[in-house]
Design a protein around this motif. Structure first.
Motif, PDB file in Angstrom:
ATOM      1  N   PHE A   6     -30.516  50.982 130.683  1.00 42.17           N
ATOM      2  CA  PHE A   6     -31.206  49.782 131.077  1.00 42.17           C
ATOM      3  C   PHE A   6     -31.183  48.608 130.086  1.00 42.17           C
ATOM      4  N   SER A   7     -30.353  47.510 130.346  1.00 42.06           N
ATOM      5  CA  SER A   7     -29.865  46.780 129.236  1.00 42.06           C
ATOM      6  C   SER A   7     -30.282  45.253 129.747  1.00 42.06           C
ATOM      7  N   LYS A   8     -30.611  44.954 130.755  1.00 40.14           N
ATOM      8  CA  LYS A   8     -30.704  43.688 131.007  1.00 40.14           C
ATOM      9  C   LYS A   8     -31.871  43.553 132.315  1.00 40.14           C
ATOM     10  N   LEU A   9     -32.820  42.534 132.189  1.00 39.96           N
ATOM     11  CA  LEU A   9     -33.726  42.295 132.969  1.00 39.96           C
ATOM     12  C   LEU A   9     -33.800  40.974 133.757  1.00 39.96           C
ATOM     13  N   SER A  10     -33.563  40.948 134.781  1.00 41.18           N
ATOM     14  CA  SER A  10     -33.333  39.421 135.700  1.00 41.18           C
ATOM     15  C   SER A  10     -34.738  38.875 135.996  1.00 41.18           C
ATOM     16  N   ILE A  11     -35.276  37.787 135.580  1.00 39.84           N
ATOM     17  CA  ILE A  11     -36.455  37.084 135.585  1.00 39.84           C
ATOM     18  C   ILE A  11     -36.130  36.163 137.002  1.00 39.84           C
ATOM     19  N   ILE A  12     -36.635  36.294 138.140  1.00 40.80           N
ATOM     20  CA  ILE A  12     -36.705  35.399 139.127  1.00 40.80           C
ATOM     21  C   ILE A  12     -37.702  34.264 139.171  1.00 40.80           C
ATOM     22  N   ILE A  13     -37.384  33.146 139.303  1.00 43.35           N
ATOM     23  CA  ILE A  13     -38.263  32.134 139.329  1.00 43.35           C
ATOM     24  C   ILE A  13     -38.408  31.191 140.437  1.00 43.35           C
ATOM     25  N   PRO A  14     -38.925  31.212 141.350  1.00 40.39           N
ATOM     26  CA  PRO A  14     -39.224  30.202 142.477  1.00 40.39           C
ATOM     27  C   PRO A  14     -39.985  28.999 141.931  1.00 40.39           C
ATOM     28  N   ALA A  15     -39.231  27.725 142.190  1.00 42.07           N
ATOM     29  CA  ALA A  15     -39.858  26.580 141.876  1.00 42.07           C
ATOM     30  C   ALA A  15     -40.288  25.486 142.997  1.00 42.07           C
ATOM     31  N   TYR A  16     -41.233  24.962 143.027  1.00 38.08           N
ATOM     32  CA  TYR A  16     -41.328  23.840 143.785  1.00 38.08           C
ATOM     33  C   TYR A  16     -42.384  22.892 143.313  1.00 38.08           C
ATOM     34  N   ASN A  17     -41.914  21.798 142.992  1.00 42.16           N
ATOM     35  CA  ASN A  17     -42.782  20.654 142.306  1.00 42.16           C
ATOM     36  C   ASN A  17     -43.523  21.177 140.933  1.00 42.16           C
ATOM     37  N   GLU A  18     -42.836  21.801 140.398  1.00 36.75           N
ATOM     38  CA  GLU A  18     -43.370  22.380 138.940  1.00 36.75           C
ATOM     39  C   GLU A  18     -42.919  21.514 137.855  1.00 36.75           C
ATOM     40  N   GLY A  19     -42.358  20.231 137.907  1.00 38.23           N
ATOM     41  CA  GLY A  19     -41.746  19.697 136.848  1.00 38.23           C
ATOM     42  C   GLY A  19     -42.723  19.457 135.659  1.00 38.23           C
ATOM     43  N   ASN A  20     -44.316  19.473 135.944  1.00 36.89           N
ATOM     44  CA  ASN A  20     -44.829  19.442 134.844  1.00 36.89           C
ATOM     45  C   ASN A  20     -44.978  20.689 133.774  1.00 36.89           C
ATOM     46  N   THR A  21     -44.588  21.879 134.524  1.00 35.80           N
ATOM     47  CA  THR A  21     -45.041  23.349 133.731  1.00 35.80           C
ATOM     48  C   THR A  21     -43.876  23.899 133.580  1.00 35.80           C
ATOM     49  N   VAL A  22     -42.607  23.629 134.441  1.00 33.02           N
ATOM     50  CA  VAL A  22     -41.518  24.686 134.334  1.00 33.02           C
ATOM     51  C   VAL A  22     -40.936  24.704 132.848  1.00 33.02           C
ATOM     52  N   HIS A  23     -40.885  23.900 132.100  1.00 37.90           N
ATOM     53  CA  HIS A  23     -40.451  23.741 130.898  1.00 37.90           C
ATOM     54  C   HIS A  23     -41.168  24.601 129.922  1.00 37.90           C
ATOM     55  N   LEU A  24     -42.507  24.644 130.276  1.00 39.62           N
ATOM     56  CA  LEU A  24     -43.472  25.652 129.529  1.00 39.62           C
ATOM     57  C   LEU A  24     -43.307  27.030 129.713  1.00 39.62           C
ATOM     58  N   ILE A  25     -43.106  27.340 130.795  1.00 39.52           N
ATOM     59  CA  ILE A  25     -42.805  28.944 131.161  1.00 39.52           C
ATOM     60  C   ILE A  25     -41.580  28.915 130.775  1.00 39.52           C
ATOM     61  N   LEU A  26     -40.499  28.517 130.698  1.00 39.60           N
ATOM     62  CA  LEU A  26     -39.317  28.833 130.158  1.00 39.60           C
ATOM     63  C   LEU A  26     -39.481  28.908 128.487  1.00 39.60           C
ATOM     64  N   ASP A  27     -40.140  28.413 127.937  1.00 41.85           N
ATOM     65  CA  ASP A  27     -40.444  28.433 126.544  1.00 41.85           C
ATOM     66  C   ASP A  27     -41.043  29.783 126.230  1.00 41.85           C
ATOM     67  N   LYS A  28     -41.930  30.276 127.044  1.00 39.89           N
ATOM     68  CA  LYS A  28     -42.790  31.302 127.024  1.00 39.89           C
ATOM     69  C   LYS A  28     -41.752  32.745 127.264  1.00 39.89           C
ATOM     70  N   ILE A  29     -40.891  32.449 128.115  1.00 39.42           N
ATOM     71  CA  ILE A  29     -39.848  33.491 128.491  1.00 39.42           C
ATOM     72  C   ILE A  29     -38.764  33.496 127.315  1.00 39.42           C
ATOM     73  N   LYS A  30     -38.390  32.264 126.770  1.00 45.45           N
ATOM     74  CA  LYS A  30     -37.489  32.398 125.614  1.00 45.45           C
ATOM     75  C   LYS A  30     -38.217  33.192 124.442  1.00 45.45           C
ATOM     76  N   GLN A  31     -39.299  33.302 124.259  1.00 45.70           N
ATOM     77  CA  GLN A  31     -39.969  33.642 123.120  1.00 45.70           C
ATOM     78  C   GLN A  31     -40.235  35.250 123.244  1.00 45.70           C
ATOM     79  N   VAL A  32     -40.156  35.694 124.525  1.00 48.30           N
ATOM     80  CA  VAL A  32     -40.382  37.036 124.487  1.00 48.30           C
ATOM     81  C   VAL A  32     -39.330  37.749 123.910  1.00 48.30           C
TER      82      VAL A  32
END
Length: 244
Positions: A6-32
């Motif tokens: 098990f070497s890779k986890l795919s993270i599936i993100i549906p997005a609709y009108n999330e311009g205010n928060t999408v970069h914040l959730i991506l920051d959190k994912i990047k830090q994990v």
């Protein structure tokens, strides 16, 4: 699939009108930091947003080349379920997890979802908002009752003992979920996937407690009472009348 392969986890993100928060959730994912050097693959599907969601995603992708991020866009709005169908079809990791683009669920808890898989026990893991000692924002009484009622009637037909069928956080073996044909384009995805995954032979389903930082409708929450009635219909449809 064993933890050794098990070497890779795919993270599936549906997005609709999330311009205010999408970069914040991506920051959190990047830090994990995932256990056992598991790599991340982020697949984000913009469901024809009318705000600056696309600009925010493309800007983030350009400035964070070290995060494997793959962007797809619907030319017309189809619904969260449809965005998940697209994302699931594009996944290349051995496992995948569903992540909303808002800040209601904490990506740092991926390790909690992964643990039953890495220990060799689970093929599917649901993250429950109604068990465990993690933080939970206090919000809507009737919304909670509705979620528990939907889980109850879903369990009646699937013979599972889930506490939170409607949770966003669901982790699946990718090659298993990619074989399932999904029909629901909106929030009916949750009861549909639960009904269909429960019928997979010898499937091992686990549940773990997660935190929940819910939003109010003023803060951008989108699901409503109409989606609740649709979910009841989907529980009945995919457990009683439709096996495909």
């Amino acid at each position: 699939m064993t933890s050794n392969t098990f070497s890779k986890l795919s993270i599936i993100i549906p997005a609709y009108n999330e311009g205010n928060t999408v970069h914040l959730i991506l920051d959190k994912i990047k830090q994990v930091c995932l256990p056992q050097a598991i790599q991340k693959e982020v697949i984000i599907v913009n469901d024809c947003s009318t705000d600056d969601t696309e600009i925010a995603i493309l800007r983030y992708k350009e400035n964070n080349a070290d995060l494997p991020l793959y962007y797809f866009k619907h030319e017309v709005n189809k619904g969260k379920g449809a965005a998940l169908h697209t994302g699931i079809s594009k996944a290349t990791g051995e496992y995948l997890v569903i992540q909303d683009a808002d800040l209601e669920y904490n990506p740092h808890e991926y390790s909690i979802l992964l643990q039953p898989v890495l220990d060799g026990f689970a093929d599917v893991v649901y993250g429950s908002r109604f068990m465990g000692g993690n933080p939970h924002r206090i919000l809507f009484f009737w919304h909670t009752i509705g979620n528990k009622f939907l889980t109850f009637i879903s369990n009646m037909f699937t013979n599972l003992n889930l506490t939170d069928m409607e949770t966003c956080y669901k982790l699946f073996k990718t090659d298993t979920i990619q074989k399932i044909r999904f029909r629901e384009n909106r929030f009916g995805f949750e009861p549909e996937v639960t009904a269909k995954i429960a019928r997979v032979p010898n499937i091992r389903i686990y549940e773990v407690g997660i935190s929940y930082y819910g939003r109010t409708y003023a803060e951008g929450k989108k699901i409503n009472w109409k989606d609740g009635f649709r979910a009841i219909y989907c529980v009945l449809k995919y457990n009683l009348f439709s096996k495909g």
